[in-house]
Design an enzyme around this catalytic site. Structure first.
Site, PDB file in Angstrom:
ATOM      1  N   SER A  95       0.973  -1.231   0.110  1.00 54.19           N
ATOM      2  CA  SER A  95       0.089   0.058   0.006  1.00 54.19           C
ATOM      3  C   SER A  95       1.022   1.209  -0.023  1.00 54.19           C
ATOM      4  O   SER A  95       1.898   1.023   0.464  1.00 54.19           O
ATOM      5  CB  SER A  95      -0.889   0.005   1.067  1.00 54.19           C
ATOM      6  OG  SER A  95      -1.576   1.026   1.445  1.00 54.19           O
ATOM      7  N   TYR A 130      -2.136   0.086  10.670  1.00 58.92           N
ATOM      8  CA  TYR A 130      -2.186  -0.582   9.139  1.00 58.92           C
ATOM      9  C   TYR A 130      -0.993   0.054   8.634  1.00 58.92           C
ATOM     10  O   TYR A 130      -0.188  -0.856   7.764  1.00 58.92           O
ATOM     11  CB  TYR A 130      -3.312   0.164   8.415  1.00 58.92           C
ATOM     12  CG  TYR A 130      -3.628  -0.375   6.875  1.00 58.92           C
ATOM     13  CD1 TYR A 130      -3.919  -1.454   6.694  1.00 58.92           C
ATOM     14  CD2 TYR A 130      -2.973   0.671   6.019  1.00 58.92           C
ATOM     15  CE1 TYR A 130      -4.107  -1.837   5.237  1.00 58.92           C
ATOM     16  CE2 TYR A 130      -3.403   0.247   4.684  1.00 58.92           C
ATOM     17  CZ  TYR A 130      -3.683  -0.890   4.358  1.00 58.92           C
ATOM     18  OH  TYR A 130      -3.722  -1.351   3.216  1.00 58.92           O
TER      19      TYR A 130
END
Length: 274
Positions: free
Chosen positions: A134, A147
């Site tokens: 990501s 995250y």
């Protein structure tokens, strides 16, 4: 340089019931692969993908899934580690238990699956592993701290793995997308702190809008397929304008300037006045 023949090659895509995984599985099938997809509970795939049950948080489930695949196909050429979870919340309000659960899927789940397929790929002397990271894997996005930590960890693991398995003819790469229209769900901490309500809600709204208005996940699936069929995949593939911009900005801008850019992107104040 792409490998010429994908006929009879076998791919496994984790988390293939939705989002990037669903589109990637269908895309690889159009490239000539026999494709297996996974989900926590077996579901039908409209493209005819062979779906297997897999919970990447479980050693037994991973072992059974790979054994089932090899029993059916006898080989595995491409592994796409797409299964993952997202969370929005301040670092302070996220418990260690919640952080461990996120790492269990996003990091240890990848490690389990990779370790389960490597003996087969080493024996074949070929294979490609594509890990889905990501933008948060190279930028500490505010209120995405845990995250982001999991995706940073995945990036470090992927880089080390790439060195280790190259002598066996196995390629490893990391695809790092910005927000796309995947409909990914973001969990919240169970014990939110009121001090962070404003910032958390602002950032969550911005990220959700970026997802809703983002590019098609097909864009990411095409990059994954290109990496999977490359004879020499690069280490990192950044997908989306924000991911590309963030990578260059982080490299070229002074730290203070880069932090100002991030604060403005997420409409966060600077230091509080005393």
């Amino acid at each position: 340089m792409a490998r010429e023949n994908t006929q009879d090659r076998v791919a496994l895509v984790t988390g293939a019931s939705s989002g990037f995984g669903r589109v990637t599985a269908a895309t690889l099938m159009t490239r000539g692969f026999r494709v297996f997809g996974t989900s926590r509970r077996v579901v039908d795939h409209p493209q005819g993908i062979e779906m297997l049950e897999l919970d990447v948080d479980s050693d037994d489930s991973v072992r059974d899934c790979i054994a089932e695949l090899l029993g059916r196909a006898g080989r595995l050429d491409v592994l796409v580690n797409n299964a993952g979870r997202a969370m929005v919340g301040a670092c302070e309000e996220t418990s260690a238990e919640e952080a461990r659960a996120l790492f269990e899927t996003n990091v240890f789940g990848v490690m389990r699956t990779v370790s389960a397929v490597l003996p087969t790929m080493r024996t074949q002397r070929r294979g490609t592993i594509v890990n889905i990271g990501s933008l948060s894997g190279f930028v500490g996005v505010p209120f995405h701290g845990v995250y982001a930590a999991s995706k940073h960890a995945l990036a470090g693991y992927t880089e080390a793995l790439r060195f280790e398995v190259r002598p066996y003819g196995i390629g490893v790469c990391l695809v790092e997308p910005a927000a796309h229209r995947t409909g990914i769900q973001m969990a919240r901490p169970h014990g939110p702190l009121p001090h962070y309500d404003s910032g958390r809600e602002t950032v969550e709204a911005i990220i959700r809008k970026q997802i809703e208005t983002g590019s098609s996940p097909q864009r990411v699936a095409d990059v994954i397929a290109a990496a999977a069929t490359s004879a020499a995949p690069r280490f990192r593939y950044r997908v989306g304008g924000k991911a590309t911009f963030a990578a260059w900005a982080r490299r070229l801008l002074p730290v203070a300037t880069f932090e100002t850019v991030v604060r403005r992107e997420f409409r966060l104040p600077g230091r509080a006045e005393t």
